[in-house]
Design a protein around this motif. Structure first.
Motif, PDB file in Angstrom:
ATOM      1  N   VAL A  13      48.567  18.775  50.372  1.00  0.00           N
ATOM      2  CA  VAL A  13      47.770  19.998  50.344  1.00  0.00           C
ATOM      3  C   VAL A  13      47.226  20.241  48.949  1.00  0.00           C
ATOM      4  O   VAL A  13      47.807  19.831  47.945  1.00  0.00           O
ATOM      5  CB  VAL A  13      48.600  21.217  50.822  1.00  0.00           C
ATOM      6  N   GLY A  14      46.092  20.933  48.890  1.00  0.00           N
ATOM      7  CA  GLY A  14      45.502  21.314  47.618  1.00  0.00           C
ATOM      8  C   GLY A  14      46.124  22.600  47.105  1.00  0.00           C
ATOM      9  O   GLY A  14      46.773  23.346  47.842  1.00  0.00           O
ATOM     10  N   ALA A  15      45.935  22.876  45.817  1.00  0.00           N
ATOM     11  CA  ALA A  15      46.525  24.057  45.178  1.00  0.00           C
ATOM     12  C   ALA A  15      45.427  24.874  44.501  1.00  0.00           C
ATOM     13  O   ALA A  15      44.599  24.333  43.767  1.00  0.00           O
ATOM     14  CB  ALA A  15      47.576  23.635  44.150  1.00  0.00           C
ATOM     15  N   LEU A  16      45.445  26.169  44.767  1.00  0.00           N
ATOM     16  CA  LEU A  16      44.521  27.111  44.134  1.00  0.00           C
ATOM     17  C   LEU A  16      45.355  28.179  43.425  1.00  0.00           C
ATOM     18  O   LEU A  16      46.076  28.938  44.064  1.00  0.00           O
ATOM     19  CB  LEU A  16      43.612  27.766  45.174  1.00  0.00           C
ATOM     20  N   ASP A  17      45.250  28.227  42.116  1.00  0.00           N
ATOM     21  CA  ASP A  17      46.043  29.157  41.310  1.00  0.00           C
ATOM     22  C   ASP A  17      45.091  30.130  40.614  1.00  0.00           C
ATOM     23  O   ASP A  17      43.998  29.738  40.180  1.00  0.00           O
ATOM     24  CB  ASP A  17      46.862  28.373  40.278  1.00  0.00           C
ATOM     25  N   MET A  18      45.500  31.368  40.526  1.00  0.00           N
ATOM     26  CA  MET A  18      44.690  32.382  39.857  1.00  0.00           C
ATOM     27  C   MET A  18      45.586  33.244  38.991  1.00  0.00           C
ATOM     28  O   MET A  18      46.388  34.038  39.498  1.00  0.00           O
ATOM     29  CB  MET A  18      43.960  33.246  40.899  1.00  0.00           C
ATOM     30  N   GLY A  19      45.490  33.071  37.683  1.00  0.00           N
ATOM     31  CA  GLY A  19      46.253  33.897  36.761  1.00  0.00           C
ATOM     32  C   GLY A  19      45.408  35.036  36.228  1.00  0.00           C
ATOM     33  O   GLY A  19      44.365  35.377  36.790  1.00  0.00           O
ATOM     34  N   ASN A  78      47.271  35.382  42.070  1.00  0.00           N
ATOM     35  CA  ASN A  78      46.376  36.508  42.355  1.00  0.00           C
ATOM     36  C   ASN A  78      45.533  36.311  43.607  1.00  0.00           C
ATOM     37  O   ASN A  78      45.046  37.298  44.175  1.00  0.00           O
ATOM     38  CB  ASN A  78      45.472  36.779  41.145  1.00  0.00           C
ATOM     39  N   PHE A  79      45.347  35.085  44.052  1.00  0.00           N
ATOM     40  CA  PHE A  79      44.710  34.886  45.354  1.00  0.00           C
ATOM     41  C   PHE A  79      45.544  35.585  46.424  1.00  0.00           C
ATOM     42  O   PHE A  79      45.020  36.319  47.267  1.00  0.00           O
ATOM     43  CB  PHE A  79      44.611  33.392  45.693  1.00  0.00           C
ATOM     44  N   TYR A  80      46.856  35.319  46.382  1.00  0.00           N
ATOM     45  CA  TYR A  80      47.746  35.915  47.381  1.00  0.00           C
ATOM     46  C   TYR A  80      47.848  37.429  47.205  1.00  0.00           C
ATOM     47  O   TYR A  80      47.713  38.192  48.172  1.00  0.00           O
ATOM     48  CB  TYR A  80      49.141  35.289  47.297  1.00  0.00           C
ATOM     49  N   LEU A 131      44.857  40.435  54.418  1.00  0.00           N
ATOM     50  CA  LEU A 131      43.970  39.334  54.830  1.00  0.00           C
ATOM     51  C   LEU A 131      44.637  37.975  54.643  1.00  0.00           C
ATOM     52  O   LEU A 131      43.962  36.989  54.337  1.00  0.00           O
ATOM     53  CB  LEU A 131      42.668  39.389  54.020  1.00  0.00           C
ATOM     54  N   THR A 132      45.952  37.913  54.843  1.00  0.00           N
ATOM     55  CA  THR A 132      46.666  36.636  54.670  1.00  0.00           C
ATOM     56  C   THR A 132      47.144  36.057  55.994  1.00  0.00           C
ATOM     57  O   THR A 132      48.017  35.205  56.029  1.00  0.00           O
ATOM     58  CB  THR A 132      47.878  36.832  53.741  1.00  0.00           C
ATOM     59  N   SER A 133      46.567  36.518  57.103  1.00  0.00           N
ATOM     60  CA  SER A 133      47.030  36.083  58.424  1.00  0.00           C
ATOM     61  C   SER A 133      46.076  35.115  59.109  1.00  0.00           C
ATOM     62  O   SER A 133      46.073  35.004  60.330  1.00  0.00           O
ATOM     63  CB  SER A 133      47.253  37.306  59.327  1.00  0.00           C
ATOM     64  N   GLY A 134      45.250  34.450  58.344  1.00  0.00           N
ATOM     65  CA  GLY A 134      44.365  33.440  58.927  1.00  0.00           C
ATOM     66  C   GLY A 134      43.115  33.999  59.572  1.00  0.00           C
ATOM     67  O   GLY A 134      42.536  33.368  60.465  1.00  0.00           O
ATOM     68  N   GLN A 135      42.658  35.167  59.133  1.00  0.00           N
ATOM     69  CA  GLN A 135      41.434  35.734  59.694  1.00  0.00           C
ATOM     70  C   GLN A 135      40.231  34.868  59.330  1.00  0.00           C
ATOM     71  O   GLN A 135      40.197  34.256  58.266  1.00  0.00           O
ATOM     72  CB  GLN A 135      41.209  37.160  59.171  1.00  0.00           C
ATOM     73  N   CYS A 192      38.765  46.159  44.904  1.00  0.00           N
ATOM     74  CA  CYS A 192      37.433  45.874  45.454  1.00  0.00           C
ATOM     75  C   CYS A 192      36.772  44.747  44.667  1.00  0.00           C
ATOM     76  O   CYS A 192      36.305  43.760  45.249  1.00  0.00           O
ATOM     77  CB  CYS A 192      36.569  47.130  45.416  1.00  0.00           C
ATOM     78  N   ALA A 193      36.729  44.889  43.347  1.00  0.00           N
ATOM     79  CA  ALA A 193      36.124  43.847  42.506  1.00  0.00           C
ATOM     80  C   ALA A 193      36.865  42.527  42.671  1.00  0.00           C
ATOM     81  O   ALA A 193      36.239  41.463  42.755  1.00  0.00           O
ATOM     82  CB  ALA A 193      36.122  44.285  41.051  1.00  0.00           C
ATOM     83  N   SER A 194      38.207  42.568  42.727  1.00  0.00           N
ATOM     84  CA  SER A 194      38.996  41.340  42.857  1.00  0.00           C
ATOM     85  C   SER A 194      38.698  40.636  44.175  1.00  0.00           C
ATOM     86  O   SER A 194      38.530  39.411  44.217  1.00  0.00           O
ATOM     87  CB  SER A 194      40.493  41.667  42.767  1.00  0.00           C
ATOM     88  N   GLY A 195      38.648  41.417  45.271  1.00  0.00           N
ATOM     89  CA  GLY A 195      38.385  40.812  46.571  1.00  0.00           C
ATOM     90  C   GLY A 195      37.017  40.158  46.638  1.00  0.00           C
ATOM     91  O   GLY A 195      36.873  39.024  47.123  1.00  0.00           O
ATOM     92  N   LEU A 196      35.992  40.837  46.140  1.00  0.00           N
ATOM     93  CA  LEU A 196      34.641  40.267  46.164  1.00  0.00           C
ATOM     94  C   LEU A 196      34.524  39.094  45.191  1.00  0.00           C
ATOM     95  O   LEU A 196      33.789  38.130  45.453  1.00  0.00           O
ATOM     96  CB  LEU A 196      33.617  41.357  45.818  1.00  0.00           C
ATOM     97  N   TYR A 197      35.246  39.163  44.083  1.00  0.00           N
ATOM     98  CA  TYR A 197      35.240  38.041  43.136  1.00  0.00           C
ATOM     99  C   TYR A 197      35.856  36.795  43.755  1.00  0.00           C
ATOM    100  O   TYR A 197      35.305  35.691  43.641  1.00  0.00           O
ATOM    101  CB  TYR A 197      35.994  38.433  41.866  1.00  0.00           C
TER     102      TYR A 197
END
Length: 495
Positions: free
Chosen positions: A201-207, A354-356, A364-368, A403-408
């Motif tokens: 699997v790939g990894a996406l990290d957001m600090g 921060n993605f999570y 929005l972490t349930s596979g929508q 709001c800004a984080s989600g749209l970013y």
């Protein structure tokens, strides 16, 4: 019925043979299994010195299984009070002092007899990278103060170091694939089997200051500066990895606000990403202290800014897109943004940190599907501030930024990394896997302690396994033959 002398001898011979056979069988089994005595436990400590805060992790594993996969578990996670160590540039001693409470918690978890043998590491990420760019002398003082404080602990301190963005991404990739037991499988013959590469699997990290993407692409990696290669369990892995400094959540918010300040005619900032009805005051000075903000404060601006929310997600997305340079990748299928090479994303991805946290807050972490995610974020951004405060009390200053984080994150994932409505389902937003927090720390410790070997161990192979089985079969058949002969002698009618 009395036994004859001959029968007594035969019975004694039978008993001796049976005892000898059973003893031999036990010895073979003992030799084959190496006597499974209760294993001891080993521990390791890793400090994750991020840009916004520091966390301590304690890991444990059976002492006799250092090179097996999936045996390490998380024993403790402790969030250090206060900001990240880079924030103590003007008072380095306080950076070291801030770690003591969590360190004491770690020492309480680890039995005292294990303290001296427990390795401890500190890895610093993007916050210290930015401080090193801004003032290398101050960064050196912070590292020295942290090392001095940690050396006083009764453990095996291995040092404090600055991780590169590429290492941070690669170690995060190792962590998630290790925890999911995807790096290797173990065969009954004592050999390691490499799982299909498509399963990794790939990894996406957001600090707070940077973000990383790491995955195994389908084809060759054309830009070798974005390639990380390592050998684990005797198998070579080649991954694409890139770290974007200044594209972490906190630095994105700073850059966004600075951009709005530059385009504002006065000290009243109308923020499209803040909810309608929001009003607050922000200090101008910290905004321009970050190396990520290239502009200088407009002349004549006061030290404090008044910020009002507009609750306009369309204008917010437009402002966020200005933080990227998408035009540099136009017409290229192997480019993300800012002219950075990236192969097309493929396979499953785990997005953490921060993605999570952002998508978990927005439920929005349930596979929508992507359309639902997009609509939900927009709907949230349009909620009046009073309603948001009443619905999510206790969130503090972070609430205005979701709001800004989600749209970013949507802009980064879709317009930047190239996820689409077809591939969105390959994204899993997770904090943990297998009871372990996902991040770079476990992969970092595994690497520094060489707990994932580069080559297969020298263990008994299929040939020795066959000899073991043949020996057992021989003993069982011999014992059976003796028993049969004895029974015949004892039960056969006498003449």
């Amino acid at each position: 019925m009395k036994l004859t002398c001959k029968e007594w001898v035969l019975t004694a011979l039978l008993a001796a043979t049976a005892a000898s056979a059973i003893t031999t069988l036990i010895l073979i089994l003992v030799e084959a299994t190496d006597v499974l005595l209760p294993a001891g436990t080993k521990f390791g400590i890793v400090f994750d010195a991020g840009s916004s805060h520091t966390s301590l992790f304690v890991y444990r594993w059976p002492a006799d299984k250092e090179n097996d996969t999936g045996v390490i578990s998380q024993a403790l996670v402790c969030r250090v009070k206060g900001p990240g160590i880079s924030s103590y540039a003007s008072n380095p001693a306080q950076a070291g002092e801030s770690l003591r409470d969590c360190l004491e918690e770690a020492l309480a978890v680890i039995p005292e007899a294990h303290h001296r043998q427990t390795p401890m590491f500190l890895g610093a990420t993007a916050g210290m990278r930015l401080l090193s760019q801004k003032n290398s002398s101050q960064a050196g003082d912070v590292f020295a103060a942290v090392a001095q404080a940690l050396r006083q602990a009764p453990v095996n301190f291995q040092g404090a170091e600055l991780l590169s963005g590429q290492d941070e991404g690669a170690f995060g990739w190792i962590t998630i694939n290790y925890v999911l037991s995807l790096l290797v499988k173990y065969s009954f013959s004592g050999e390691w089997i490499r799982p299909p590469e498509g399963k990794l699997v790939g990894a996406l990290d957001m600090g707070g200051a940077s973000t990383q993407i790491t995955f195994v692409p389908r084809g060759p990696i054309l830009d070798k500066s974005t390639q990380a290669t390592f050998r684990l369990y005797g198998f070579e892995h080649r991954v694409y990895t890139h770290s974007y400094l200044c594209f972490g959540r906190d630095q994105m918010l700073n850059r966004l606000l600075a951009q709005l300040v530059q385009s504002s005619p006065n000290a009243l900032i109308r923020h499209p990403c803040y909810h309608s009805g929001y009003a607050g005051t922000l200090s101008l000075v910290p905004l321009y202290e970050s190396p990520c903000v290239q502009d200088t404060a407009p002349p004549g601006f006061p030290q404090n800014l008044t910020v009002e929310g507009l609750g306009n997600p369309a204008a917010c997305v437009s402002a966020i897109r200005d933080l990227f340079n998408f035009s540099s990748c136009e017409g290229r299928g192997d480019c993300a943004f800012n002219g950075v090479y990236q192969p097309p994303v493929q396979g499953q991805f785990y997005a953490f940190s921060n993605f999570y946290y952002t998508f978990h807050f927005l439920n929005l972490t349930s596979g929508q599907p992507l359309a639902t995610v997009n609509a939900t974020v927009w709907e949230f951004c349009q909620k009046p501030w009073k309603l948001v405060e009443a619905t999510w009390p206790g969130e503090g200053p972070r609430l205005r930024d979701y709001c800004a984080s989600g749209l970013y994150l949507l802009t980064l994932l879709v317009d930047g990394y190239g996820f689409s409505k077809e591939t969105w389902s390959s994204l899993e937003f997770r904090k943990q896997a297998g009871g372990t927090d996902i991040g770079w720390t476990l992969g970092y410790m595994l690497n520094l302690t060489s707990m994932i070997p580069a080559e297969p161990p020298t263990r008994w192979r299929a040939e020795s396994y066959g000899v073991w089985v043949a020996s057992i079969v021989f003993v069982v058949l011999t014992l059976g033959a003796v028993l049969a002969a004895a029974a015949a002698q004892l039960l056969w009618p006498r003449d």
